[in-house]
Design an enzyme around this catalytic site. Structure first.
Site, PDB file in Angstrom:
ATOM      1  N   VAL A   1       0.482  -1.539   0.023  1.00 16.07           N
ATOM      2  CA  VAL A   1       0.213   0.005  -0.077  1.00 16.07           C
ATOM      3  C   VAL A   1       1.505   1.368  -0.084  1.00 16.07           C
ATOM      4  O   VAL A   1       0.380   2.528  -0.549  1.00 16.07           O
ATOM      5  CB  VAL A   1      -0.814  -0.225   1.430  1.00 16.07           C
TER       6      VAL A   1
ATOM      7  N   ARG B   1     -10.933   1.884  12.084  1.00 17.22           N
ATOM      8  CA  ARG B   1     -12.030   1.789  11.707  1.00 17.22           C
ATOM      9  C   ARG B   1     -13.509   1.850  12.615  1.00 17.22           C
ATOM     10  O   ARG B   1     -14.176   2.718  11.868  1.00 17.22           O
ATOM     11  CB  ARG B   1     -12.486   0.747  11.010  1.00 17.22           C
TER      12      ARG B   1
ATOM     13  N   CYS C   1     -11.150  -2.880   1.309  1.00 17.71           N
ATOM     14  CA  CYS C   1     -10.763  -3.210  -0.088  1.00 17.71           C
ATOM     15  C   CYS C   1     -12.590  -3.458  -0.468  1.00 17.71           C
ATOM     16  O   CYS C   1     -13.065  -3.080  -1.829  1.00 17.71           O
ATOM     17  CB  CYS C   1     -10.209  -3.001  -0.355  1.00 17.71           C
TER      18      CYS C   1
ATOM     19  N   SER D   1      -3.297  -8.741  -4.986  1.00 14.66           N
ATOM     20  CA  SER D   1      -2.822  -7.641  -4.284  1.00 14.66           C
ATOM     21  C   SER D   1      -3.578  -7.308  -2.986  1.00 14.66           C
ATOM     22  O   SER D   1      -2.397  -6.485  -1.856  1.00 14.66           O
ATOM     23  CB  SER D   1      -2.398  -6.620  -4.873  1.00 14.66           C
ATOM     24  N   GLY D   2      -4.348  -7.672  -2.630  1.00 13.13           N
ATOM     25  CA  GLY D   2      -5.017  -7.718  -1.758  1.00 13.13           C
ATOM     26  C   GLY D   2      -4.588  -7.500  -0.190  1.00 13.13           C
ATOM     27  O   GLY D   2      -4.495  -8.084   0.906  1.00 13.13           O
TER      28      GLY D   2
ATOM     29  N   LYS E   1     -15.186  -7.671   8.535  1.00 11.51           N
ATOM     30  CA  LYS E   1     -15.672  -6.209   8.558  1.00 11.51           C
ATOM     31  C   LYS E   1     -16.916  -6.162   6.682  1.00 11.51           C
ATOM     32  O   LYS E   1     -16.994  -4.768   6.880  1.00 11.51           O
ATOM     33  CB  LYS E   1     -13.805  -6.199   6.997  1.00 11.51           C
TER      34      LYS E   1
ATOM     35  N   ARG F   1     -10.420 -15.384  -1.945  1.00 13.81           N
ATOM     36  CA  ARG F   1      -8.574 -14.632  -3.423  1.00 13.81           C
ATOM     37  C   ARG F   1      -8.859 -15.619  -4.101  1.00 13.81           C
ATOM     38  O   ARG F   1      -9.301 -16.823  -4.494  1.00 13.81           O
ATOM     39  CB  ARG F   1      -8.286 -15.269  -2.531  1.00 13.81           C
TER      40      ARG F   1
ATOM     41  N   HIS G   1     -11.076  -6.390  -7.068  1.00 19.59           N
ATOM     42  CA  HIS G   1     -11.976  -7.431  -6.340  1.00 19.59           C
ATOM     43  C   HIS G   1     -13.310  -6.876  -7.533  1.00 19.59           C
ATOM     44  O   HIS G   1     -13.484  -5.858  -7.183  1.00 19.59           O
ATOM     45  CB  HIS G   1     -12.329  -6.456  -5.338  1.00 19.59           C
TER      46      HIS G   1
HETATM   47  P1  NAP Z   1       2.535  -4.767   3.633  1.00 13.57           P
HETATM   48  O1  NAP Z   1       2.976  -4.775   2.043  1.00 13.57           O
HETATM   49  O2  NAP Z   1       3.587  -5.987   4.672  1.00 13.57           O
HETATM   50  O3  NAP Z   1       3.551  -3.712   4.095  1.00 13.57           O
HETATM   51  C1  NAP Z   1       3.756  -3.417   5.901  1.00 13.57           C
HETATM   52  C2  NAP Z   1       3.805  -2.421   5.739  1.00 13.57           C
HETATM   53  O4  NAP Z   1       4.175  -1.813   7.049  1.00 13.57           O
HETATM   54  C3  NAP Z   1       5.425  -2.224   6.063  1.00 13.57           C
HETATM   55  O5  NAP Z   1       6.123  -0.785   5.207  1.00 13.57           O
HETATM   56  C4  NAP Z   1       6.847  -2.426   6.669  1.00 13.57           C
HETATM   57  O6  NAP Z   1       8.092  -2.165   7.238  1.00 13.57           O
HETATM   58  C5  NAP Z   1       5.453  -1.544   7.552  1.00 13.57           C
HETATM   59  N1  NAP Z   1       6.095  -2.556   9.245  1.00 13.57           N
HETATM   60  C6  NAP Z   1       5.529  -3.921   9.794  1.00 13.57           C
HETATM   61  N2  NAP Z   1       5.530  -3.652  11.017  1.00 13.57           N
HETATM   62  C7  NAP Z   1       5.998  -2.196  10.830  1.00 13.57           C
HETATM   63  C8  NAP Z   1       6.253  -1.596  12.652  1.00 13.57           C
HETATM   64  N3  NAP Z   1       6.524  -2.231  13.395  1.00 13.57           N
HETATM   65  N4  NAP Z   1       6.657  -0.735  13.121  1.00 13.57           N
HETATM   66  C9  NAP Z   1       6.819   0.126  11.215  1.00 13.57           C
HETATM   67  N5  NAP Z   1       6.629   0.024  10.614  1.00 13.57           N
HETATM   68  C10 NAP Z   1       5.953  -1.152  10.520  1.00 13.57           C
HETATM   69  O7  NAP Z   1       0.993  -4.946   4.030  1.00 13.57           O
HETATM   70  P2  NAP Z   1      -0.064  -3.777   2.696  1.00 13.57           P
HETATM   71  O8  NAP Z   1      -0.727  -5.101   1.893  1.00 13.57           O
HETATM   72  O9  NAP Z   1       1.004  -2.922   2.847  1.00 13.57           O
HETATM   73  O10 NAP Z   1      -0.933  -3.588   3.654  1.00 13.57           O
HETATM   74  C11 NAP Z   1      -0.526  -2.238   4.778  1.00 13.57           C
HETATM   75  C12 NAP Z   1      -1.992  -2.445   5.786  1.00 13.57           C
HETATM   76  O11 NAP Z   1      -2.794  -1.454   5.201  1.00 13.57           O
HETATM   77  C13 NAP Z   1      -2.850  -3.547   6.068  1.00 13.57           C
HETATM   78  O12 NAP Z   1      -2.962  -3.150   7.434  1.00 13.57           O
HETATM   79  C14 NAP Z   1      -3.607  -3.573   5.647  1.00 13.57           C
HETATM   80  O13 NAP Z   1      -4.589  -4.443   6.313  1.00 13.57           O
HETATM   81  C15 NAP Z   1      -4.453  -2.783   4.802  1.00 13.57           C
HETATM   82  N6  NAP Z   1      -4.704  -2.573   3.477  1.00 13.57           N
HETATM   83  C16 NAP Z   1      -4.442  -3.524   2.308  1.00 13.57           C
HETATM   84  C17 NAP Z   1      -4.761  -3.620   1.010  1.00 13.57           C
HETATM   85  C18 NAP Z   1      -3.925  -4.032   0.544  1.00 13.57           C
HETATM   86  O14 NAP Z   1      -5.196  -4.213  -0.820  1.00 13.57           O
HETATM   87  N7  NAP Z   1      -3.306  -4.646  -0.181  1.00 13.57           N
HETATM   88  C19 NAP Z   1      -6.187  -2.946   1.326  1.00 13.57           C
HETATM   89  C20 NAP Z   1      -6.473  -1.602   1.707  1.00 13.57           C
HETATM   90  C21 NAP Z   1      -5.975  -1.823   3.267  1.00 13.57           C
HETATM   91  P3  NAP Z   1       9.287  -2.752   6.602  1.00 13.57           P
HETATM   92  O15 NAP Z   1       8.886  -2.990   5.108  1.00 13.57           O
HETATM   93  O16 NAP Z   1      10.448  -1.829   7.037  1.00 13.57           O
HETATM   94  O17 NAP Z   1       8.295  -4.449   7.177  1.00 13.57           O
END
Ligand code: NAP
Length: 352
Positions: free
Chosen positions: A17, A111, A147, A177-178, A203, A233, A240
């Site tokens: 994200v 949320r 999402c 990608s979600g 949710k 999925r 989606h």
């Molecule tokens: P992701 O690819 O796993 O990325 C997670 C991010 O959080 C990375 O930048 C990671 O940094 C950071 N992080 C993890 N632990 C941390 C800590 N202790 N302190 C500081 N930073 C930390 O996950 P994502 O898919 O991008 O999702 C991120 C959020 O958005 C989640 O809460 C998810 O539920 C929500 N979301 C995702 C989607 C989607 O379509 N993917 C849609 C809606 C909402 P490092 O790289 O340094 O580990």
């Protein structure tokens, strides 16, 4: 809108994200990225080294060379977007709000908190009024929905306003990608459908009633739709797809649904928000549409597509919805939230 751009920090900038935030904000007329934060694993590295970039275009050169810092509330930014993993967002986001930063979050942690707006600007822009009752320090937290909730609620909103809605049944086919990166194992994903996504159905069942609820006296009076959700999925990269059936309190035909979706006018249509699509909902007549690969990019990923609107043999009317999960359903939705807040005068330069 403002002459001087607002400075933006991204928490979780290295994640899936976070990367979409960087893409959506590239060249943004109101906002400029000035800080990139992630975990201790990434802090101190150049962004290009820290992030496993999965975007189809190159990292913007200015961003590639920026240093990633720890997600501590001393960032050079007027407000922050959060794409933090929910294991970290619960603790880190309130620290930023307490320190005076508006936090515009994608994570699920807050949320459903009573004092936190859950926002889709075209659906409930007035819910930002909840911020006036939030007591989390000089800053605040605003969230965008799950999402899958986003596509469902965008399609239901015009129907809810015109006819009321009693109940909806939804089956989702959600893109890989979600699940972030690396997400679902290739051996599970390829040529397969996984009929379970942990935590997702809850949710999709609860968030719509908050989004469609009414802000009265500092609280949201939730709507009372009954929703049943089955989330799966599917082996799709982005987008989606959702099969939705709706029951209305009165007699409503498929043609009424089509005309309500086509006639509905977004309450932010005249705000001039840069990320708002020209067309909020695209209604298809061709029974083969919408399809993720062909239509997910409509309105730069911010248009919600609806097709196959027809009578339902069990409820009243059924249709298919498609929305872009990482743009409309994540980073693009959050940027639009920030644009709405800026337009309402709720974001400003922070003094240091
Ligand atoms: P992701 O690819 O796993 O990325 C997670 C991010 O959080 C990375 O930048 C990671 O940094 C950071 N992080 C993890 N632990 C941390 C800590 N202790 N302190 C500081 N930073 C930390 O996950 P994502 O898919 O991008 O999702 C991120 C959020 O958005 C989640 O809460 C998810 O539920 C929500 N979301 C995702 C989607 C989607 O379509 N993917 C849609 C809606 C909402 P490092 O790289 O340094 O580990």
């Amino acid at each position: 809108m403002t002459k001087e751009k607002l400075r933006v920090g991204i928490l979780g900038a290295t994640g899936a994200v976070g990367q979409k935030f960087i893409e959506v904000l590239d060249g943004h007329p109101w906002f400029e990225i000035t800080a990139l934060a992630a975990s201790a694993r990434s802090a101190g590295k150049r962004y290009a080294e820290a992030a496993n970039w999965i975007g189809s275009s190159a990292i913007p050169p200015r961003i590639a060379g920026m240093e990633v810092v720890a997600a501590a509330p001393d960032l050079d930014a007027d407000f922050v977007f959060s794409g933090l993993d929910s294991s970290a967002a619960g603790e880190i986001e309130p620290l930023f709000a307490r320190a005076g930063y508006p936090v515009i979050s994608n994570a699920s942690n807050y949320r459903m908190a009573e004092d936190v707006p859950l926002l889709i600007p075209e659906v409930n822009p007035d819910h930002t009024g909840l911020i006036d009752f939030q007591d989390r320090g000089d800053g605040f937290i605003v969230t965008n929905p799950n999402c899958s909730t986003v596509g469902l609620v965008c399609a239901l909103k015009p129907l809810f306003d015109r006819f009321g809605v009693d109940a909806a049944h939804v089956v989702t086919m959600q893109a890989l990608s979600g699940a972030g990166y690396p997400g679902v194992s290739s051996l599970d994903a390829l040529g397969n459908v996984v009929p379970y996504i942990a935590g997702e159905e809850d949710k999709v069942v609860t968030e719509p009633n908050k989004l469609l609820g009414r802000l009265t006296e500092g609280r949201i009076d939730p709507a009372a739709l009954r929703i049943s959700a089955q989330c799966t999925r599917a082996p799709v990269l982005e987008g989606h797809l959702e099969a939705v059936s709706v029951r209305f309190p009165g007699k409503v035909q498929a043609e009424d649904v089509k005309s309500a979706l086509r006639a509905w006018r977004s309450p932010i249509a005249d705000y001039g928000l840069p990320t708002a699509p020209a067309r909020f909902i695209e209604v298809f007549e061709d029974a083969r549409f919408p399809q993720p690969r062909r239509h997910v990019g409509l309105g730069r990923g911010m248009t919600v597509s609806v097709g196959r609107i027809r009578p339902c043999e069990v409820l009243d009317v059924k249709f298919i919805v498609l929305s872009h999960n990482t743009i409309r359903g994540a980073a693009g939705g959050a940027v639009l939230n920030a644009e709405l807040l800026a337009k309402q005068g709720r974001l400003a330069r922070r003094a240091y």
